[in-house]
Scaffold this motif. Structure first.
Motif: not given
Length: 595
Positions: A214-220, A455-457, A459-463
């Motif tokens: 699963l991946y966590l992505v911040e698009n804003e 923490e992620f924004n 410009s990053s993501l959590i895998k």
């Protein structure tokens, strides 16, 4: 004359039966070419466009530039919308060119990791061009031209919704789907305060080698803080449906017994047939902020009673509970509640910055009792479930005052069952924070609620990778779906500094966390918290009580949260203890080194 692509040219003055014959092999080269950037026009592919001088074969391979700046090979998933087995050469035959010919277009879809869609830099194609008579499928021939073309990833073809962190799931087609946003109920809470969000995945995930990613992505332009992330496998009867209530409870219900409304009005418009539970979507039902909705319900047989199965009998069909501590079942309520069920999503996709409440619902029962509820909706389609009355009372009608734009697929009333399912937690194998420069392991930040955030924004993501091979077998006549539970929060980009400071405010008590991973080989991490400045000592002991090493040796630490690692590569497998002394606070915990 020509034979198998070899042309015999005869010279008059030197020709005999044995000499004077020259062999001419028509070669192949590219007359003109262009390689588009990956994700151009928001399409998950890139287009190779070329004009060839003669008929030829192409042998194409692909590569990507990873975070370390090195080029590595990747598979080509599709060629012109057809699946490709990248274990073999990709070839293009008879791409002949003449004055009337047109350019050759090859659409290539690459097997990129999800981080490339968010953070990726470059991809490349290496093209070997062979003459038509020299088929590279059968043997390697030196008569070829090799060219490499580089292009950039525009980062525009991963489905990118706005609002809150998003979960991305790799499906069985090896595509990454924007499953839905999480922590969407932050509007019910003060900024910078953790909330817990439980959600059923919409996407059927691909399970490879007993694991799910699963991946966590911040698009804003937001900053997300994840304190804990869990994945559950929920097994329940095949003839039921499963969902999550607005107060984060897992429920199942019988879709056949759902009561559809006999009258639904959106403002002055009758939308009863549009949102019928059993035949939804006659036409799209869109609504807007400040709209009002009224729905009335009547029940079969004229007695205003739903067909219900009592809890005691239902429990007899539940499979035996797993002995694992990660497995649990809900405790049944005395009375089964009646729940409002609707399918909602944002009106358009994507909409950025829409973090307002979805609406307020007031339900009136057949005995004139009332209950009011507040609810949210996610960016993409999801089922919203609101428990209302128990089985001694039924809903007569309800009103909704909408607080945001929405799209509704259906609505209905159902009996909610908090039993008759089994939940098993999957172990988090690894959590990686990936940005444009590096990747770091944040597994220990995600396994428990301890104030240590992943923490992620944008410009990053959590895998994250979860181990599923240890889950029990699926019981007969049951099906399995997956539920995530996340604790954390996110903040608007404009308030990042102040909010981040408040999130990471000082701990209230001394705390020594369980090491992670445990068992470990050979490195494990130990987190601890200090509510005030303290002299700290952390010592590792073996099972006989002998001191092994000091991780922290009487050091003055400011109040805050800390982490320290223990490397057991030079020690034997076995049970060890770690002990903290911080002022008057003393505590010890056990850990296992397993090589």
């Amino acid at each position: 004359m020509s034979y198998h692509g070899v042309y015999d040219i005869f010279t008059i003055e030197n020709w005999t039966m044995s000499r004077g014959i020259r062999k001419y092999h028509p070669f192949c080269d590219i007359h003109s070419e262009v390689l588009e950037n990956y994700c151009s026009d928001s399409l998950d592919l890139m287009k190779f466009k070329a004009t060839f001088t003669n008929d030829c074969w192409l042998y194409i391979t692909a590569s990507r530039k990873n975070i370390a700046g090195n080029w590595e090979s990747i598979n080509i998933k599709e060629l012109n919308d057809s699946p490709v087995n990248s274990a073999f050469a990709i070839k293009w035959q008879y791409a002949g060119w003449n004055q009337a010919s047109s350019d050759l277009f090859i659409d290539l879809q690459l097997d990129l990791p999800v981080e490339d869609y968010v953070l990726g830099d470059s991809v490349a194609l290496t093209v070997r061009i062979y003459p038509e008579y020299s088929n590279p499928t059968f043997y390697y021939n030196n008569e070829h031209i090799e060219k490499t073309y580089k292009s950039y990833i525009t980062k525009s073809c991963l489905p990118r919704s706005g609002g809150c962190p998003f979960i991305y799931v790799k499906n069985n087609n090896d595509d990454y789907e924007a499953d839905n946003n999480i922590l969407h109920r932050m509007e019910f809470s003060e900024p910078s305060v953790n909330i817990t969000d439980k959600y059923k995945l919409r996407t059927e995930p691909k399970i490879e080698n007993g694991a799910m990613e699963l991946y966590l992505v911040e698009n804003e332009n937001d900053l997300a803080f994840i304190d804990q992330f869990k994945l559950y496998a929920v097994d329940y009867p095949v003839d039921k449906k499963m969902g999550i209530t607005e107060d984060n409870k897992i429920v199942i219900y019988d879709s056949v017994s759902v009561i559809a409304s006999d009258s639904v009005m959106l403002n002055a418009a009758n939308i009863t047939s549009n949102v019928n539970y059993f035949n939804p979507g006659v036409s799209l039902t869109n609504g807007y902020k400040t709209d009002s909705l009224y729905a009335h319900f009547s029940y079969p047989d004229g007695d205003k009673k739903l067909k219900r199965t009592k809890n005691k009998k239902q429990n007899s069909t539940v499979p035996e509970r797993s002995k694992s501590k990660e497995s649990f079942m809900s405790v049944p309520d005395v009375n089964l509640p009646l729940g409002f069920i609707t399918n909602l999503r944002n009106l358009q996709y994507p909409i950025a910055g829409t973090k307002d409440t979805a609406g307020y619902l007031t339900a009136t029962s057949i005995y004139s009792n009332t209950v009011s509820k507040i609810f949210a909706r996610r960016e993409l389609e999801s089922v919203v479930i609101l428990p209302l009355f128990n089985d001694t009372d039924l809903v007569d009608h309800l009103n909704i005052q909408w607080q945001s734009d929405f799209r509704m697929k259906y609505l209905g009333m159902a009996t909610l069952d908090y039993t008759n399912y089994v939940v098993n937690e999957a172990m988090l194998k690894e959590g990686l924070l990936i940005d444009t420069l590096q990747q770091s392991n944040v597994t220990s930040n995600l396994v428990e609620i301890d104030g240590n955030y992943g923490e992620f924004n944008a410009s990053s993501l959590i895998k994250m990778s979860f181990e599923l091979s240890g889950l029990p077998a699926l019981p007969e006549d049951y099906k399995r779906e997956y539920v995530i539970e996340v604790t954390g929060n996110y903040i608007n980009g404009g308030n990042m500094q102040d909010s981040k400071k408040s999130i990471q405010e000082l701990p209230l008590v001394f705390r020594l966390s369980q090491n992670y991973p445990n068992p470990f080989n050979p490195i494990t991490k130990i987190n601890y918290e200090l509510p005030k400045n303290s002299v700290v000592k952390i010592v590792i002991y073996d099972i006989l009580g002998r001191e092994v090493t000091k991780l922290v040796n009487n050091e003055l630490k400011q109040a805050g949260r800390y982490s320290v690692e223990f490397d057991g590569k030079n020690y034997a497998s076995g049970v060890y203890f770690y002990r903290i002394e911080a002022g008057s606070f003393v505590q010890a915990k056990k850990m296992v080194l397993l090589k």
